[in-house]
Write a protein that holds these residues in place. Structure first.
Motif, mmCIF file in Angstrom:
data_model
loop_
_atom_site.group_PDB
_atom_site.id
_atom_site.type_symbol
_atom_site.label_atom_id
_atom_site.label_comp_id
_atom_site.label_asym_id
_atom_site.label_seq_id
_atom_site.Cartn_x
_atom_site.Cartn_y
_atom_site.Cartn_z
ATOM 1 N N SER A 68 1.793 7.983 9.155
ATOM 2 C CA SER A 68 0.916 7.133 9.950
ATOM 3 C C SER A 68 0.494 5.891 9.164
ATOM 4 O O SER A 68 0.975 5.628 8.065
ATOM 5 N N TRP A 69 -0.405 5.131 9.756
ATOM 6 C CA TRP A 69 -1.028 3.982 9.107
ATOM 7 C C TRP A 69 -2.528 4.065 9.375
ATOM 8 O O TRP A 69 -2.931 4.199 10.531
ATOM 9 N N PRO A 70 -3.374 4.020 8.353
ATOM 10 C CA PRO A 70 -4.808 4.228 8.576
ATOM 11 C C PRO A 70 -5.463 3.052 9.279
ATOM 12 O O PRO A 70 -4.993 1.914 9.216
ATOM 13 N N GLU A 71 -6.568 3.343 9.958
ATOM 14 C CA GLU A 71 -7.384 2.291 10.551
ATOM 15 C C GLU A 71 -8.099 1.556 9.419
ATOM 16 O O GLU A 71 -8.950 2.120 8.747
ATOM 17 N N ILE A 72 -7.741 0.317 9.199
ATOM 18 C CA ILE A 72 -8.314 -0.438 8.095
ATOM 19 C C ILE A 72 -8.514 -1.885 8.541
ATOM 20 O O ILE A 72 -7.612 -2.501 9.124
ATOM 21 N N ALA A 73 -9.680 -2.403 8.289
ATOM 22 C CA ALA A 73 -10.002 -3.761 8.712
ATOM 23 C C ALA A 73 -9.648 -4.753 7.612
ATOM 24 O O ALA A 73 -9.372 -4.390 6.480
ATOM 25 N N GLY A 74 -9.689 -6.036 7.986
ATOM 26 C CA GLY A 74 -9.513 -7.094 7.004
ATOM 27 C C GLY A 74 -8.082 -7.574 6.892
ATOM 28 O O GLY A 74 -7.189 -7.156 7.641
ATOM 29 N N ARG A 75 -7.898 -8.472 5.929
ATOM 30 C CA ARG A 75 -6.574 -9.003 5.653
ATOM 31 C C ARG A 75 -6.501 -9.361 4.178
ATOM 32 O O ARG A 75 -7.530 -9.499 3.497
ATOM 33 N N SER A 112 18.756 -1.062 7.106
ATOM 34 C CA SER A 112 17.609 -0.204 7.389
ATOM 35 C C SER A 112 16.868 -0.704 8.628
ATOM 36 O O SER A 112 16.838 -1.899 8.903
ATOM 37 N N ASP A 113 16.243 0.236 9.353
ATOM 38 C CA ASP A 113 15.466 -0.158 10.536
ATOM 39 C C ASP A 113 13.977 0.127 10.349
ATOM 40 O O ASP A 113 13.231 0.219 11.316
ATOM 41 N N TYR A 114 13.534 0.264 9.119
ATOM 42 C CA TYR A 114 12.125 0.558 8.861
ATOM 43 C C TYR A 114 11.219 -0.640 9.154
ATOM 44 O O TYR A 114 10.066 -0.457 9.527
ATOM 45 N N VAL A 115 11.715 -1.853 8.928
ATOM 46 C CA VAL A 115 10.922 -3.054 9.210
ATOM 47 C C VAL A 115 11.673 -3.852 10.271
ATOM 48 O O VAL A 115 12.699 -4.463 9.997
ATOM 49 N N ARG A 116 11.131 -3.828 11.480
ATOM 50 C CA ARG A 116 11.818 -4.431 12.629
ATOM 51 C C ARG A 116 11.110 -5.720 13.062
ATOM 52 O O ARG A 116 9.956 -5.961 12.696
ATOM 53 N N PRO A 117 11.786 -6.558 13.842
ATOM 54 C CA PRO A 117 11.167 -7.811 14.289
ATOM 55 C C PRO A 117 9.816 -7.610 14.961
ATOM 56 O O PRO A 117 8.906 -8.426 14.793
ATOM 57 N N VAL A 163 2.648 0.234 9.805
ATOM 58 C CA VAL A 163 2.652 0.832 11.140
ATOM 59 C C VAL A 163 2.873 2.337 10.990
ATOM 60 O O VAL A 163 3.308 2.824 9.949
ATOM 61 N N ALA A 164 2.612 3.068 12.075
ATOM 62 C CA ALA A 164 2.935 4.491 12.125
ATOM 63 C C ALA A 164 4.395 4.655 12.534
ATOM 64 O O ALA A 164 4.928 3.880 13.329
ATOM 65 N N TYR A 165 5.055 5.667 11.969
ATOM 66 C CA TYR A 165 6.461 5.925 12.262
ATOM 67 C C TYR A 165 6.609 7.231 13.034
ATOM 68 O O TYR A 165 5.838 8.179 12.838
ATOM 69 N N GLY A 166 7.606 7.289 13.895
ATOM 70 C CA GLY A 166 7.815 8.452 14.737
ATOM 71 C C GLY A 166 8.725 9.503 14.142
ATOM 72 O O GLY A 166 8.739 10.647 14.595
ATOM 73 N N HIS A 167 9.514 9.137 13.134
ATOM 74 C CA HIS A 167 10.399 10.122 12.507
ATOM 75 C C HIS A 167 9.582 11.012 11.564
ATOM 76 O O HIS A 167 8.407 10.778 11.342
#
Length: 254
Positions: A185-192, A205-210, A112-116
Motif C-alpha cells: 500500500s501507500w500510507p496517508e501522508i500530507a505535504g510535499r 517494467s510496469d511499476y511506474v505508469r503514465p 501508490v498502492a499496488y494490486g499484486h
C-alpha cells in the motif's frame, strides 16, 4: 539501529542506499563501491531483513523512522537511493522529514498502492524444508517447484544463511507475510517534498505508469524521469552499468 555498512570517504554528504522487499545491503555491494569512489556511501539492511532487528510491524512510517535514525547518526542529512519498498520508505522520509533528504532517487516504484502481491514468495520460502540442505544449489532445486523464475530464485536465495546450524532465512518471513498489505500500500501522508527527485524506471517494467505521474508531481514537484531500456523491476541488477551511470550523472549535475 539498522545494520549499516559504510564505503568511501569519511567526509561529505553520504548516499544512503535502501533495498527492496526480500533484499539486503549485500545486493547493492558492487554499486555501493562504484558510487563510493566519489562520495561516502551507506547501505542498510531494513527491519526484518538481513542482519537488522526483527519487529512486529513493517509499515512505511516505521521504516522511514529507521532511516532517519541512520541519517542522524551520520551527519543529519543524506542523498537517498531507494528501490521498490525501499523507494517508498525513502519517499515517506522525504515527505515527513524533508530537511534530512538533500536529493532523492526512487528506483522503479511510485507513491501508490499496488494490486499484486509478493505473498506467494514469502510462503514459498517459509514452507521450504531446510533440513539437510548444505549447498545453495540444493536449496535452489527445492525452491524451484514454487518459484519457477531463475532470477527471482537466485535473488531470494541470497537471504539464505547456510552457515547457520541449521540453515535459516535472514528474513522475518512471518511478519513480512502478515504485513504484506501494508508493504503493497501507500500510507496517508500530507505535504510535499520540494527538493530534487529522480524517478528511474525499467523500460520493461510496469511499476511506474503514465497515470502515476500526476500524483508523483503533486508530492514531488521537481521530479525528473529516466528510463533504462530493456530493464525490468530489478533494473539495478539487470543493467548495473546503465543504472549506475544514470545515477552518477544526476548526482553530479549542478
Amino acid at each position: 539501529m539498522l545494520a549499516t555498512y559504510r564505503f568511501g570517504p569519511q567526509t561529505g554528504t553520504p548516499l544512503l542506499i535502501v533495498h527492496g522487499l526480500f533484499g539486503s545491503a549485500r545486493n547493492w555491494g558492487v554499486l555501493a563501491k562504484r558510487f563510493a569512489v566519489r562520495r561516502p556511501v551507506l547501505t542498510v539492511d531494513m527491519r526484518n531483513h538481513g542482519a537488522s532487528f526483527h519487529a512486529a510491524s513493517n509499515g512505511y512510517e516505521d521504516m522511514a523512522a529507521d532511516l532517519a535514525e541512520v541519517i542522524a547518526a551520520h551527519g543529519g542529512v543524506a542523498d537517498i537511493l531507494g528501490h521498490s519498498m525501499g523507494g517508498k520508505a525513502a519517499m515517506v522520509l522525504a515527505l515527513s522529514r524533508a530537511a534530512m533528504v538533500r536529493r532523492l532517487i526512487v528506483a522503479d516504484i511510485a507513491p501508490v498502492a499496488y494490486g499484486h502481491t509478493q505473498l506467494p514468495l514469502a510462503e514459498a520460502m517459509r514452507d521450504l524444508d531446510l533440513t539437510g540442505i548444505e549447498r545453495r544449489s540444493e536449496a535452489d532445486a527445492a525452491l524451484r517447484p514454487r518459484v519457477s523464475d531463475d532470477t527471482t530464485r537466485a535473488f531470494l536465495l541470497q537471504s539464505l544463511d547456510l552457515k547457520s546450524a541449521p540453515p535459516r532465512w535472514r528474513l522475518n518471513l512471518d511478519v513480512l507475510a502478515d504485513e504484506m498489505p501494508r508493504i503493497l500500500s501507500w500510507p496517508e501522508i500530507a505535504g510535499r517534498h520540494d527538493g530534487p527527485v529522480l524517478f528511474i524506471t525499467g523500460g520493461a517494467s510496469d511499476y511506474v505508469r503514465p497515470e502515476h505521474r500526476p500524483v508523483i508531481r503533486t508530492l514531488f514537484p521537481r521530479a525528473r524521469f529516466v528510463k533504462i531500456p530493456g530493464a525490468g523491476h530489478w533494473l539495478h541488477a539487470e543493467r548495473p552499468r546503465d543504472f549506475g551511470s544514470a545515477i552518477e550523472t544526476w548526482l553530479d549535475a549542478k
